[in-house]
Design a protein around this motif. Sequence first.
Motif, PDB file in Angstrom:
ATOM      1  N   ALA A   1      59.856  -9.014  98.461  1.00 45.25           N
ATOM      2  CA  ALA A   1      59.569  -9.913  99.580  1.00 45.25           C
ATOM      3  C   ALA A   1      60.645  -9.775 100.642  1.00 45.25           C
ATOM      4  CB  ALA A   1      59.493 -11.361  99.101  1.00 45.25           C
ATOM      5  N   VAL A   2      60.230  -9.704 101.899  1.00 42.79           N
ATOM      6  CA  VAL A   2      61.147  -9.621 103.030  1.00 42.79           C
ATOM      7  C   VAL A   2      60.804 -10.748 103.989  1.00 42.79           C
ATOM      8  CG1 VAL A   2      62.018  -8.215 104.924  1.00 42.79           C
ATOM      9  CG2 VAL A   2      61.305  -7.122 102.782  1.00 42.79           C
ATOM     10  N   ASP A   3      61.775 -11.619 104.247  1.00 36.81           N
ATOM     11  CA  ASP A   3      61.581 -12.764 105.136  1.00 36.81           C
ATOM     12  C   ASP A   3      62.936 -13.127 105.717  1.00 36.81           C
ATOM     13  OD1 ASP A   3      60.713 -14.954 106.500  1.00 36.81           O
ATOM     14  OD2 ASP A   3      60.137 -16.124 104.751  1.00 36.81           O
ATOM     15  N   GLN A   4      63.204 -12.700 106.939  1.00 36.12           N
ATOM     16  CA  GLN A   4      64.514 -12.863 107.547  1.00 36.12           C
ATOM     17  C   GLN A   4      64.967 -14.324 107.515  1.00 36.12           C
ATOM     18  OE1 GLN A   4      66.558 -10.482 108.636  1.00 36.12           O
ATOM     19  NE2 GLN A   4      68.128 -11.891 109.315  1.00 36.12           N
ATOM     20  N   ALA A   5      66.054 -14.584 106.775  1.00 35.92           N
ATOM     21  CA  ALA A   5      66.651 -15.917 106.649  1.00 35.92           C
ATOM     22  C   ALA A   5      65.647 -16.948 106.138  1.00 35.92           C
ATOM     23  CB  ALA A   5      67.251 -16.374 107.972  1.00 35.92           C
ATOM     24  N   GLY A   6      64.649 -16.487 105.352  1.00 34.81           N
ATOM     25  CA  GLY A   6      63.625 -17.402 104.878  1.00 34.81           C
ATOM     26  C   GLY A   6      63.512 -17.501 103.373  1.00 34.81           C
ATOM     27  N   ILE A   7      64.447 -16.909 102.627  1.00 34.14           N
ATOM     28  CA  ILE A   7      64.404 -16.912 101.167  1.00 34.14           C
ATOM     29  C   ILE A   7      65.594 -17.708 100.629  1.00 34.14           C
ATOM     30  CG2 ILE A   7      64.499 -15.474  99.091  1.00 34.14           C
ATOM     31  CD1 ILE A   7      63.173 -13.257 100.736  1.00 34.14           C
ATOM     32  N   ASP A   8      65.339 -18.620  99.695  1.00 39.38           N
ATOM     33  CA  ASP A   8      66.393 -19.471  99.153  1.00 39.38           C
ATOM     34  C   ASP A   8      67.372 -18.676  98.296  1.00 39.38           C
ATOM     35  OD1 ASP A   8      65.412 -21.764 100.312  1.00 39.38           O
ATOM     36  OD2 ASP A   8      64.280 -22.383  98.550  1.00 39.38           O
ATOM     37  N   ASN A   9      68.642 -19.074  98.357  1.00 37.12           N
ATOM     38  CA  ASN A   9      69.631 -18.615  97.395  1.00 37.12           C
ATOM     39  C   ASN A   9      69.211 -19.123  96.018  1.00 37.12           C
ATOM     40  OD1 ASN A   9      72.113 -18.881  95.704  1.00 37.12           O
ATOM     41  ND2 ASN A   9      73.114 -18.057  97.512  1.00 37.12           N
ATOM     42  N   LEU A  10      69.137 -18.266  95.030  1.00 33.79           N
ATOM     43  CA  LEU A  10      68.593 -18.633  93.722  1.00 33.79           C
ATOM     44  C   LEU A  10      69.527 -19.529  92.914  1.00 33.79           C
ATOM     45  CD1 LEU A  10      67.064 -15.173  92.763  1.00 33.79           C
ATOM     46  CD2 LEU A  10      65.837 -17.208  93.547  1.00 33.79           C
ATOM     47  N   PHE A  11      70.815 -19.544  93.242  1.00 25.15           N
ATOM     48  CA  PHE A  11      71.741 -20.432  92.549  1.00 25.15           C
ATOM     49  C   PHE A  11      71.648 -21.843  93.111  1.00 25.15           C
ATOM     50  CE2 PHE A  11      75.897 -22.517  92.180  1.00 25.15           C
ATOM     51  CZ  PHE A  11      76.074 -22.476  90.807  1.00 25.15           C
ATOM     52  N   ASP A  12      71.612 -21.954  94.434  1.00 26.32           N
ATOM     53  CA  ASP A  12      71.535 -23.250  95.108  1.00 26.32           C
ATOM     54  C   ASP A  12      70.941 -23.005  96.484  1.00 26.32           C
ATOM     55  OD1 ASP A  12      71.910 -25.629  96.486  1.00 26.32           O
ATOM     56  OD2 ASP A  12      73.840 -26.057  95.554  1.00 26.32           O
ATOM     57  N   ASP A  13      69.795 -23.640  96.774  1.00 27.56           N
ATOM     58  CA  ASP A  13      69.137 -23.367  98.047  1.00 27.56           C
ATOM     59  C   ASP A  13      69.904 -23.902  99.247  1.00 27.56           C
ATOM     60  OD1 ASP A  13      68.657 -26.073  97.829  1.00 27.56           O
ATOM     61  OD2 ASP A  13      66.508 -25.869  97.511  1.00 27.56           O
ATOM     62  N   ASP A  14      71.030 -24.605  99.011  1.00 30.77           N
ATOM     63  CA  ASP A  14      71.906 -25.016 100.110  1.00 30.77           C
ATOM     64  C   ASP A  14      72.973 -23.974 100.419  1.00 30.77           C
ATOM     65  OD1 ASP A  14      70.640 -27.463 100.548  1.00 30.77           O
ATOM     66  OD2 ASP A  14      71.867 -28.478  99.029  1.00 30.77           O
ATOM     67  N   ASP A  15      73.038 -22.905  99.611  1.00 25.90           N
ATOM     68  CA  ASP A  15      74.115 -21.923  99.741  1.00 25.90           C
ATOM     69  C   ASP A  15      73.724 -20.723 100.607  1.00 25.90           C
ATOM     70  OD1 ASP A  15      75.764 -23.464  98.206  1.00 25.90           O
ATOM     71  OD2 ASP A  15      75.400 -22.380  96.351  1.00 25.90           O
ATOM     72  N   GLY A  16      72.983 -20.944 101.657  1.00 24.02           N
ATOM     73  CA  GLY A  16      72.679 -19.868 102.599  1.00 24.02           C
ATOM     74  C   GLY A  16      71.368 -19.180 102.334  1.00 24.02           C
ATOM     75  N   ALA A  17      70.612 -18.919 103.410  1.00 20.65           N
ATOM     76  CA  ALA A  17      69.319 -18.258 103.297  1.00 20.65           C
ATOM     77  C   ALA A  17      69.499 -16.758 103.098  1.00 20.65           C
ATOM     78  CB  ALA A  17      68.482 -18.531 104.543  1.00 20.65           C
ATOM     79  N   GLN A  18      68.574 -16.166 102.348  1.00 18.82           N
ATOM     80  CA  GLN A  18      68.585 -14.743 102.056  1.00 18.82           C
ATOM     81  C   GLN A  18      67.406 -14.067 102.764  1.00 18.82           C
ATOM     82  OE1 GLN A  18      71.079 -13.547  99.019  1.00 18.82           O
ATOM     83  NE2 GLN A  18      71.811 -14.983 100.559  1.00 18.82           N
ATOM     84  N   ASP A  19      67.449 -12.736 102.835  1.00 19.51           N
ATOM     85  CA  ASP A  19      66.435 -11.987 103.587  1.00 19.51           C
ATOM     86  C   ASP A  19      65.455 -11.221 102.700  1.00 19.51           C
ATOM     87  OD1 ASP A  19      67.825 -12.794 105.858  1.00 19.51           O
ATOM     88  OD2 ASP A  19      69.020 -10.959 105.915  1.00 19.51           O
ATOM     89  N   VAL A  20      65.896 -10.796 101.525  1.00 17.11           N
ATOM     90  CA  VAL A  20      65.083  -9.934 100.665  1.00 17.11           C
ATOM     91  C   VAL A  20      65.157 -10.443  99.231  1.00 17.11           C
ATOM     92  CG1 VAL A  20      64.730  -7.579  99.800  1.00 17.11           C
ATOM     93  CG2 VAL A  20      65.572  -7.933 102.128  1.00 17.11           C
ATOM     94  N   MET A  21      64.001 -10.404  98.520  1.00 11.50           N
ATOM     95  CA  MET A  21      63.999 -10.753  97.102  1.00 11.50           C
ATOM     96  C   MET A  21      63.155  -9.763  96.320  1.00 11.50           C
ATOM     97  SD  MET A  21      63.135 -14.284  95.024  1.00 11.50           S
ATOM     98  CE  MET A  21      61.427 -14.428  95.546  1.00 11.50           C
ATOM     99  N   LEU A  22      63.731  -9.234  95.248  1.00 14.38           N
ATOM    100  CA  LEU A  22      63.029  -8.388  94.294  1.00 14.38           C
ATOM    101  C   LEU A  22      62.857  -9.193  93.017  1.00 14.38           C
ATOM    102  CD1 LEU A  22      61.904  -5.582  93.466  1.00 14.38           C
ATOM    103  CD2 LEU A  22      64.208  -5.053  92.623  1.00 14.38           C
ATOM    104  N   SER A  23      61.613  -9.309  92.517  1.00 16.35           N
ATOM    105  CA  SER A  23      61.375 -10.104  91.322  1.00 16.35           C
ATOM    106  C   SER A  23      60.328  -9.441  90.441  1.00 16.35           C
ATOM    107  CB  SER A  23      60.904 -11.518  91.698  1.00 16.35           C
ATOM    108  OG  SER A  23      59.704 -11.462  92.469  1.00 16.35           O
ATOM    109  N   GLY A  24      60.413  -9.714  89.153  1.00 14.90           N
ATOM    110  CA  GLY A  24      59.459  -9.147  88.206  1.00 14.90           C
ATOM    111  C   GLY A  24      59.813  -9.548  86.796  1.00 14.90           C
TER     112      GLY A  24
END
Length: 301
Positions: free
Chosen positions: A114-137
Amino acid sequence: MKSILLTTTALVAFAGAAAADGHTSVTFSGSAGVALIDDNGASDATRTDMFFESYYDLDIKASAEADNGVSVSVGFDMGSGNKIDYNDDDELEEQGRSIGDADVTISYNGWSLAVDQAGIDNLFDDDDGAQDVMLSGAIGDITVAFTTDLEGSTSSYEVGGTMAGVSLTLTGTDNDDAGGDAFGIAGSYAMGDLTVKAAMSDESDDGEDDTSVGFSYTMDSLTVGYTSIKPGKDGSFGDEWDASVKYTAGALVASFAIDETDATTLIADFDLGGGASAFAAMHDKAGDANDLTAVGVNFKF
């Protein structure tokens, strides 16, 4: 959710030649609502009495899947107004993002990028900065996810699975509240109507190293829960705690919660059918500034 199926040629610019022999679809979903709120000026210092808020949030998703199993989806989020988050952080949440903000996901064989500029939550704490890319499976019975923000040189991860009936989740980041490394582990074990749980975290700020143990027990329509918390490196179990009772009867779900500061929360949700629900919430917290009263109606479509 309402879905509109299109021919492959309708989204050829989006799907590309790889999906020409597959299928494409567009789905629309969202929510709207209105609420009467008193948050003691938390959202606006000039609003110290009851006021109305309304909102809508519309999600549009287009997807294409090729015969070889590769799928691509793109999502758009539009909205306006403010929604009261009465059963979480009690804050007004502004709805909608710019139509130019797109969430694109490529999936294959159980894995997604998934690619979403500054639209992906930090997986440890969603208050700890937005992320851009997530690989999951998943690798066997173990689920894994990894996020990164290349511009900020930050990342987070999450690993989950079940061993001997114990559900475990490990999370971590290199960008916690203090800008350093952190990790946490949480586990739960269900024994019939009783579920026990425990969690701990190790953060760059020792004052944030919380450890907790708790349980929940269901008795017909009632569920009771209690969690004892050891706050920080130098705290003790019981310095902080949470207790709750939830009652479910047909379309009604009501809950009461209290903690060590004598802060109380009373929430009632009633399913009106057809995607509509009514709610009432009262939060009496430590200090008058955080109190909240809200009643309203939400509608999902």
